[in-house]
Design a protein around this motif. Sequence first.
Motif, PDB file in Angstrom:
ATOM      1  N   MET A  16      -4.167   3.476  -0.274  1.00 23.59           N
ATOM      2  CA  MET A  16      -4.188   2.210   0.278  1.00 23.59           C
ATOM      3  C   MET A  16      -5.234   2.574   1.540  1.00 23.59           C
ATOM      4  O   MET A  16      -4.972   3.608   2.370  1.00 23.59           O
ATOM      5  CB  MET A  16      -2.769   1.722   1.123  1.00 23.59           C
ATOM      6  CG  MET A  16      -2.811   0.687   1.911  1.00 23.59           C
ATOM      7  SD  MET A  16      -1.217   0.238   2.591  1.00 23.59           S
ATOM      8  CE  MET A  16      -0.609  -0.624   1.065  1.00 23.59           C
ATOM      9  N   ARG A  17      -6.185   1.771   1.913  1.00 23.40           N
ATOM     10  CA  ARG A  17      -6.964   2.153   3.068  1.00 23.40           C
ATOM     11  C   ARG A  17      -6.553   1.971   4.374  1.00 23.40           C
ATOM     12  O   ARG A  17      -5.647   1.206   4.637  1.00 23.40           O
ATOM     13  CB  ARG A  17      -8.230   1.119   2.886  1.00 23.40           C
ATOM     14  CG  ARG A  17      -9.074   1.261   1.756  1.00 23.40           C
ATOM     15  CD  ARG A  17     -10.271   0.339   1.895  1.00 23.40           C
ATOM     16  NE  ARG A  17     -10.081  -1.093   1.846  1.00 23.40           N
ATOM     17  CZ  ARG A  17     -10.571  -1.830   3.053  1.00 23.40           C
ATOM     18  NH1 ARG A  17     -10.932  -1.191   4.031  1.00 23.40           N
ATOM     19  NH2 ARG A  17      -9.989  -3.112   3.042  1.00 23.40           N
ATOM     20  N   ALA A  18      -7.126   2.668   5.337  1.00 26.24           N
ATOM     21  CA  ALA A  18      -6.348   2.974   6.662  1.00 26.24           C
ATOM     22  C   ALA A  18      -6.540   1.627   7.312  1.00 26.24           C
ATOM     23  O   ALA A  18      -5.605   1.154   7.918  1.00 26.24           O
ATOM     24  CB  ALA A  18      -7.350   3.926   7.371  1.00 26.24           C
ATOM     25  N   GLU A  19      -7.663   0.701   6.959  1.00 21.43           N
ATOM     26  CA  GLU A  19      -7.691  -0.525   7.552  1.00 21.43           C
ATOM     27  C   GLU A  19      -6.811  -1.614   7.368  1.00 21.43           C
ATOM     28  O   GLU A  19      -6.146  -2.537   8.034  1.00 21.43           O
ATOM     29  CB  GLU A  19      -9.077  -0.979   7.245  1.00 21.43           C
ATOM     30  CG  GLU A  19     -10.396  -0.607   7.734  1.00 21.43           C
ATOM     31  CD  GLU A  19     -11.027   0.431   6.866  1.00 21.43           C
ATOM     32  OE1 GLU A  19     -10.012   1.070   6.074  1.00 21.43           O
ATOM     33  OE2 GLU A  19     -12.158   0.928   6.939  1.00 21.43           O
ATOM     34  N   LYS A  20      -6.331  -1.549   6.006  1.00 20.90           N
ATOM     35  CA  LYS A  20      -5.273  -2.404   5.358  1.00 20.90           C
ATOM     36  C   LYS A  20      -4.039  -1.752   6.152  1.00 20.90           C
ATOM     37  O   LYS A  20      -3.156  -2.842   6.393  1.00 20.90           O
ATOM     38  CB  LYS A  20      -4.988  -2.179   3.900  1.00 20.90           C
ATOM     39  CG  LYS A  20      -6.336  -2.783   3.121  1.00 20.90           C
ATOM     40  CD  LYS A  20      -6.418  -4.107   3.339  1.00 20.90           C
ATOM     41  CE  LYS A  20      -7.476  -4.779   2.861  1.00 20.90           C
ATOM     42  NZ  LYS A  20      -7.740  -6.480   2.894  1.00 20.90           N
TER      43      LYS A  20
ATOM     44  N   MET B  36       1.856  11.312   8.313  1.00 19.39           N
ATOM     45  CA  MET B  36       2.346  11.272   6.776  1.00 19.39           C
ATOM     46  C   MET B  36       1.131  11.230   5.963  1.00 19.39           C
ATOM     47  O   MET B  36       1.189  11.184   4.616  1.00 19.39           O
ATOM     48  CB  MET B  36       3.299  10.270   6.650  1.00 19.39           C
ATOM     49  CG  MET B  36       2.893   8.754   7.074  1.00 19.39           C
ATOM     50  SD  MET B  36       2.855   8.649   8.791  1.00 19.39           S
ATOM     51  CE  MET B  36       4.826   8.798   9.168  1.00 19.39           C
ATOM     52  N   TYR B  37      -0.283  10.635   6.343  1.00 13.05           N
ATOM     53  CA  TYR B  37      -1.342  10.300   5.482  1.00 13.05           C
ATOM     54  C   TYR B  37      -2.192  11.305   5.601  1.00 13.05           C
ATOM     55  O   TYR B  37      -3.340  11.067   4.985  1.00 13.05           O
ATOM     56  CB  TYR B  37      -1.847   8.825   6.135  1.00 13.05           C
ATOM     57  CG  TYR B  37      -0.817   7.849   6.058  1.00 13.05           C
ATOM     58  CD1 TYR B  37      -0.238   7.397   4.981  1.00 13.05           C
ATOM     59  CD2 TYR B  37      -0.615   7.055   7.405  1.00 13.05           C
ATOM     60  CE1 TYR B  37       0.732   6.308   4.843  1.00 13.05           C
ATOM     61  CE2 TYR B  37       0.155   6.184   7.341  1.00 13.05           C
ATOM     62  CZ  TYR B  37       1.013   5.817   6.400  1.00 13.05           C
ATOM     63  OH  TYR B  37       2.075   4.632   6.246  1.00 13.05           O
TER      64      TYR B  37
ATOM     65  N   ARG C  29       3.631   7.045  -3.694  1.00  7.66           N
ATOM     66  CA  ARG C  29       2.412   6.710  -4.409  1.00  7.66           C
ATOM     67  C   ARG C  29       1.716   5.636  -3.777  1.00  7.66           C
ATOM     68  O   ARG C  29       0.376   5.831  -3.539  1.00  7.66           O
ATOM     69  CB  ARG C  29       2.744   6.483  -5.792  1.00  7.66           C
ATOM     70  CG  ARG C  29       3.358   7.639  -6.611  1.00  7.66           C
ATOM     71  CD  ARG C  29       3.262   7.405  -8.258  1.00  7.66           C
ATOM     72  NE  ARG C  29       4.081   6.159  -8.608  1.00  7.66           N
ATOM     73  CZ  ARG C  29       5.642   6.204  -8.566  1.00  7.66           C
ATOM     74  NH1 ARG C  29       6.094   7.579  -8.764  1.00  7.66           N
ATOM     75  NH2 ARG C  29       6.038   5.170  -8.814  1.00  7.66           N
ATOM     76  N   ARG C  30       2.211   4.535  -3.400  1.00  6.09           N
ATOM     77  CA  ARG C  30       1.491   3.442  -2.794  1.00  6.09           C
ATOM     78  C   ARG C  30       1.026   3.887  -1.413  1.00  6.09           C
ATOM     79  O   ARG C  30      -0.238   3.408  -1.245  1.00  6.09           O
ATOM     80  CB  ARG C  30       2.456   2.319  -2.845  1.00  6.09           C
ATOM     81  CG  ARG C  30       1.937   0.962  -2.313  1.00  6.09           C
ATOM     82  CD  ARG C  30       2.619  -0.133  -2.380  1.00  6.09           C
ATOM     83  NE  ARG C  30       2.020  -1.537  -1.873  1.00  6.09           N
ATOM     84  CZ  ARG C  30       2.774  -2.540  -1.839  1.00  6.09           C
ATOM     85  NH1 ARG C  30       3.938  -2.631  -2.112  1.00  6.09           N
ATOM     86  NH2 ARG C  30       1.917  -3.418  -1.208  1.00  6.09           N
TER      87      ARG C  30
ATOM     88  N   GLY D 183      10.177  -3.836   0.577  1.00  9.70           N
ATOM     89  CA  GLY D 183      10.525  -2.754   1.471  1.00  9.70           C
ATOM     90  C   GLY D 183      11.623  -2.809   2.353  1.00  9.70           C
ATOM     91  O   GLY D 183      11.240  -3.181   3.361  1.00  9.70           O
ATOM     92  N   PRO D 184      12.638  -2.662   1.858  1.00  6.80           N
ATOM     93  CA  PRO D 184      13.864  -2.803   2.914  1.00  6.80           C
ATOM     94  C   PRO D 184      13.819  -2.203   4.256  1.00  6.80           C
ATOM     95  O   PRO D 184      13.505  -0.587   4.161  1.00  6.80           O
ATOM     96  CB  PRO D 184      15.101  -2.422   2.146  1.00  6.80           C
ATOM     97  CG  PRO D 184      14.648  -2.701   0.739  1.00  6.80           C
ATOM     98  CD  PRO D 184      13.149  -2.251   0.636  1.00  6.80           C
ATOM     99  N   GLY D 185      13.756  -2.589   5.282  1.00 10.67           N
ATOM    100  CA  GLY D 185      13.677  -1.876   6.292  1.00 10.67           C
ATOM    101  C   GLY D 185      12.205  -1.626   7.163  1.00 10.67           C
ATOM    102  O   GLY D 185      12.335  -1.075   8.205  1.00 10.67           O
ATOM    103  N   LEU D 186      11.206  -2.039   6.437  1.00  8.92           N
ATOM    104  CA  LEU D 186      10.021  -1.638   6.847  1.00  8.92           C
ATOM    105  C   LEU D 186       9.784  -2.466   8.237  1.00  8.92           C
ATOM    106  O   LEU D 186       9.004  -1.816   8.908  1.00  8.92           O
ATOM    107  CB  LEU D 186       8.798  -1.825   5.545  1.00  8.92           C
ATOM    108  CG  LEU D 186       8.907  -0.701   4.491  1.00  8.92           C
ATOM    109  CD1 LEU D 186       7.876  -1.330   3.658  1.00  8.92           C
ATOM    110  CD2 LEU D 186       8.890   0.712   5.057  1.00  8.92           C
TER     111      LEU D 186
END
Length: 279
Positions: A1-5, A170-171, A213-214, A59-62
């Motif tokens: 996933m791109r940082a901008e997204k 984390m990224y 993964r995502r 995504g529960p809790g996101l």
Amino acid sequence: MRAEKTADGVALVRALEQHAPRRLFDDPLSARMISGWPSMVVAHRPLRWLFLRALERAGPGLYGAVVCRTRAIDDACRAALAIGINRVVIVGAGMDTRPYRMPEMAAAEVWEFDLASTQAVKKATLARALGDRPAHVRYLPLDLTAPDSADTLARAGTGRTLLICEAVTMYVPAEAVERVLAYAGTLASGSRMVLTYLPRAEADRAENRRWSRRLRWRSAFDPAELADRLRAHGLTPLADLGAEEHQARLLRPAGRTLSVFPGERIALAVVGYDRKSAP
């Protein structure tokens, strides 16, 4: 996933929170930082309701994690600025609106670091939302995975500083996180750091593999391990906050019943040893 997204997604959640009863923070700017279908969602109550239900299923809790994180870091910022810190360094600034929406930051010297592509989007978005960008904010492109990133961070100086590193560690690989901690250790005594991280127990949990993964998680730490790393760079841990603390400190007092994804914690630290602040 791109940082901008990723940055756009956080801006959307913060804009949605402005319509919540008993909202946790005020961020009227976030709604002006988004466009296209996200702005349509924010502008229409039925779409907000549908989107939030879909997000909670996916995504529960996101949602709860992002809004609680935002409020907790806002509080940490106000506490640091209240004791006279007047320099703010934001590593991985994304669509962070704090330098533009928090009155306490108006008198501070702010440095925003992020990927050049993300900063280009941020500047264009701010131009649309604000017109002229505030003069107290400076922008420097930074790729934390690059070998010279430590030199880039050093360009912000080492005076008494509030260092914010939100939703970044984390990224990037562990050695990139180490560069941020090393830079924090060079800051003047009494400087504060706010850093979010992925707990290793959550990274290793089988049911989180899809998110790993995502979202391309790359680094995780046990709380005790991170505290040791902070001390190794001359920082004193002050607090380590997660889902349980957010429920007790933020949500229950506000009468909110949000779930909070436990996959991110907030570490607070001070440079040097502070007898009054140290646990």
